[in-house]
Motif scaffolding. Structure first.
Motif, short mmCIF file in Angstrom:
data_model
loop_
_atom_site.label_atom_id
_atom_site.label_comp_id
_atom_site.label_asym_id
_atom_site.label_seq_id
_atom_site.Cartn_x
_atom_site.Cartn_y
_atom_site.Cartn_z
N LEU A 1 8.89 -0.69 -11.52
CA LEU A 1 8.69 0.71 -11.13
C LEU A 1 8.20 1.57 -12.29
CD1 LEU A 1 11.77 1.34 -8.79
CD2 LEU A 1 9.37 1.07 -8.12
N ARG A 2 8.48 1.15 -13.50
CA ARG A 2 8.03 1.93 -14.66
C ARG A 2 6.51 1.95 -14.76
NH1 ARG A 2 10.58 -0.59 -19.73
NH2 ARG A 2 9.77 1.28 -20.74
N HIS A 3 5.84 1.03 -14.05
CA HIS A 3 4.38 0.94 -14.15
C HIS A 3 3.66 1.95 -13.25
CE1 HIS A 3 4.88 -2.50 -16.63
NE2 HIS A 3 5.25 -3.33 -15.66
N VAL A 4 4.41 2.74 -12.48
CA VAL A 4 3.78 3.74 -11.61
C VAL A 4 4.41 5.10 -11.85
CG1 VAL A 4 3.16 2.05 -9.84
CG2 VAL A 4 5.36 3.23 -9.70
N LEU A 5 3.72 6.14 -11.41
CA LEU A 5 4.20 7.50 -11.61
C LEU A 5 5.40 7.79 -10.70
CD1 LEU A 5 0.85 9.49 -11.96
CD2 LEU A 5 2.23 8.38 -13.73
N PRO A 6 6.19 8.82 -11.03
CA PRO A 6 7.42 9.11 -10.27
C PRO A 6 7.22 9.26 -8.76
CG PRO A 6 7.41 10.36 -12.29
CD PRO A 6 6.07 9.69 -12.22
N ALA A 7 6.15 9.95 -8.34
CA ALA A 7 5.93 10.13 -6.90
C ALA A 7 5.74 8.78 -6.21
CB ALA A 7 4.71 11.02 -6.67
N ARG A 8 5.02 7.88 -6.87
CA ARG A 8 4.81 6.55 -6.30
C ARG A 8 6.10 5.73 -6.36
NH1 ARG A 8 2.50 3.40 -2.55
NH2 ARG A 8 1.91 1.34 -3.34
N GLN A 9 6.90 5.90 -7.40
CA GLN A 9 8.19 5.22 -7.47
C GLN A 9 9.03 5.56 -6.24
OE1 GLN A 9 10.27 6.13 -11.10
NE2 GLN A 9 8.64 5.36 -12.43
N MET A 10 9.07 6.84 -5.90
CA MET A 10 9.88 7.27 -4.76
C MET A 10 9.31 6.73 -3.46
SD MET A 10 12.65 8.89 -4.29
CE MET A 10 13.53 8.94 -2.73
N GLU A 11 7.99 6.72 -3.34
CA GLU A 11 7.36 6.19 -2.13
C GLU A 11 7.67 4.70 -1.97
OE1 GLU A 11 3.06 6.62 0.04
OE2 GLU A 11 3.05 5.99 -2.06
N ILE A 12 7.59 3.97 -3.06
CA ILE A 12 7.89 2.53 -3.02
C ILE A 12 9.35 2.30 -2.64
CG2 ILE A 12 8.16 0.48 -4.48
CD1 ILE A 12 5.58 1.33 -5.91
N ALA A 13 10.25 3.10 -3.20
CA ALA A 13 11.67 2.96 -2.85
C ALA A 13 11.89 3.21 -1.37
CB ALA A 13 12.50 3.94 -3.69
N ARG A 14 11.26 4.23 -0.83
CA ARG A 14 11.40 4.53 0.59
C ARG A 14 10.82 3.42 1.46
NH1 ARG A 14 8.45 9.59 1.95
NH2 ARG A 14 9.50 9.37 3.95
N PHE B 1 11.99 -8.20 -5.04
CA PHE B 1 11.09 -8.19 -6.19
C PHE B 1 9.65 -8.46 -5.75
CE2 PHE B 1 9.27 -10.52 -9.92
CZ PHE B 1 9.17 -9.41 -10.75
N THR B 2 9.47 -9.41 -4.84
CA THR B 2 8.12 -9.75 -4.40
C THR B 2 7.46 -8.58 -3.68
OG1 THR B 2 8.67 -12.09 -4.18
CG2 THR B 2 6.76 -11.31 -2.95
N TYR B 3 8.19 -7.92 -2.79
CA TYR B 3 7.60 -6.80 -2.06
C TYR B 3 7.31 -5.64 -3.00
CZ TYR B 3 6.77 -3.41 1.65
OH TYR B 3 6.20 -2.46 2.48
N ALA B 4 8.21 -5.40 -3.95
CA ALA B 4 7.96 -4.34 -4.94
C ALA B 4 6.71 -4.65 -5.74
CB ALA B 4 9.17 -4.20 -5.86
N LYS B 5 6.53 -5.91 -6.10
CA LYS B 5 5.35 -6.29 -6.88
C LYS B 5 4.07 -6.09 -6.07
CE LYS B 5 5.57 -9.39 -10.07
NZ LYS B 5 5.66 -10.64 -10.90
N ILE B 6 4.12 -6.37 -4.76
CA ILE B 6 2.95 -6.14 -3.91
C ILE B 6 2.60 -4.66 -3.88
CG2 ILE B 6 2.14 -6.18 -1.51
CD1 ILE B 6 3.75 -8.76 -1.15
N LEU B 7 3.62 -3.82 -3.71
CA LEU B 7 3.37 -2.38 -3.64
C LEU B 7 2.87 -1.83 -4.98
CD1 LEU B 7 6.50 -1.28 -1.56
CD2 LEU B 7 4.13 -1.48 -0.77
N ILE B 8 3.38 -2.38 -6.07
CA ILE B 8 2.89 -1.96 -7.39
C ILE B 8 1.44 -2.38 -7.57
CG2 ILE B 8 3.16 -2.25 -9.88
CD1 ILE B 8 5.40 -0.63 -8.77
N ALA B 9 1.14 -3.63 -7.20
CA ALA B 9 -0.21 -4.16 -7.38
C ALA B 9 -1.24 -3.36 -6.60
CB ALA B 9 -0.26 -5.63 -6.98
N PHE B 10 -0.87 -2.92 -5.40
CA PHE B 10 -1.81 -2.19 -4.55
C PHE B 10 -1.55 -0.68 -4.58
CE2 PHE B 10 -1.82 -6.49 -2.72
CZ PHE B 10 -3.18 -6.75 -2.79
N THR B 11 -1.23 -0.20 -5.76
CA THR B 11 -1.06 1.24 -5.98
C THR B 11 -2.39 1.85 -6.39
OG1 THR B 11 1.29 1.10 -6.59
CG2 THR B 11 0.04 2.96 -7.47
#
Length: 276
Positions: free
Chosen positions: A156-169, A179-189
């Motif tokens: 999550l540190r690799h994205v901005l706060p607004a995107r961190q919250m969106e990914i968490a939601r 971890f895998t789903y988080a990595k997918i969401l980070i990769a396609f940010t």
């Protein structure tokens, strides 16, 4: 002589707690072993497609529930102007209509009701909050009741706060705090929401062309999905309450005969709702 312990002032207590939170966040947010392992296409693409499919299904089901409620309100609005039918409802013990149905009847238009729900947004904002070792405090609070693998915070540190919250939601709503789903969401940010200097190809083995084509699609679906999540709960509750009410109506022979004779179109709508 016994020395009395000095009570901390409110400011000192806050600083102590804040310092503790920072130490904890530094520990959980640090890059963990394995967090830099890439997701390769044989694993990444099926997971991406499955996530998109689940979002589309959820959005479609939510919209179907809303359309059903709209049709119901329109049909009921027509027959509620019939005084004889209102008298029949009272005499048969159906005078009390569910509040959610009454509210829809009072809305100026069915579109206004849908827009009201669609315009809702989650409380709070991640903007302007002081980060705790790169993690938005709102994200830590949002995920506190979830089982979260430590290395997810490193991602999550690799994205901005607004995107961190969106990914968490998204992770919580999809019931995939993994971890895998988080990595997918980070990769396609989208690029503007990535932390400075981070390259998504370091965690996912995809080309720039693939990222460019797939990122907008997932972003659009994710936004629609989160809006549907906000509306789904109220729509489902309304539909359950309305269904139970109209099941009772359709079990009453006098009401059925009156509707079938005087309002055949509306009768079909109520009948279909009662058997769904």
């Amino acid at each position: 002589m016994v020395q009395l312990k000095r009570r901390l002032t409110r400011e000192a207590a806050y600083k102590a707690l804040h310092g503790s939170a920072q130490r904890h966040a530094r520990e959980i947010a640090a890059d963990q072993p394995g967090s830099k392992e890439k997701l390769f296409a044989p694993r990444l693409l099926p997971a991406y497609k499955a996530a998109c499919r689940r979002k589309r299904d959820f959005i479609r089901e939510t919209e179907e529930a809303e359309r059903c409620l709209v049709r119901l309100a329109e049909a009921l609005r027509v027959i509620m102007n019939d005084k004889e039918f209102l008298s029949l409802l009272m005499s048969e013990g159906f005078a009390t209509i569910p509040n959610c149905v009454v509210q829809r009847l009072h809305d100026a238009t069915s579109e206004a009701a849908t827009a009201k729900h669609a315009g809702m947004s989650p409380a709070g904002s991640s903007a302007g909050r002081q980060l705790v070792s790169g993690i938005c405090p709102d994200v830590l609070a949002f995920l506190q009741d979830c089982f979260v693998k430590v290395k997810i915070f490193g991602l999550l540190r690799h994205v901005l706060p607004a995107r961190q919250m969106e990914i968490a939601r998204l992770m919580v709503a999809m019931e995939r705090v993994t971890f895998t789903y988080a990595k997918i969401l980070i990769a396609f940010t989208p690029r503007p929401l990535l932390a400075e200097g981070f390259d998504p190809t370091t965690i996912a083995n995809v080309s720039e062309d693939q990222l460019g084509a797939m990122t907008p699609e997932l972003g659009r679906l994710s936004s629609e999905f989160l809006r549907a999540v906000e509306r789904r709960g109220s729509a489902s509750l309304e539909l359950v309450a309305a269904s139970r009410y109209f099941e009772r109506l359709m079990d009453n022979s006098k009401v059925v005969r009156y509707l079938a004779h005087n309002f055949p179109d509306q009768f079909e709508e109520f009948h279909s709702l009662s058997i769904d």
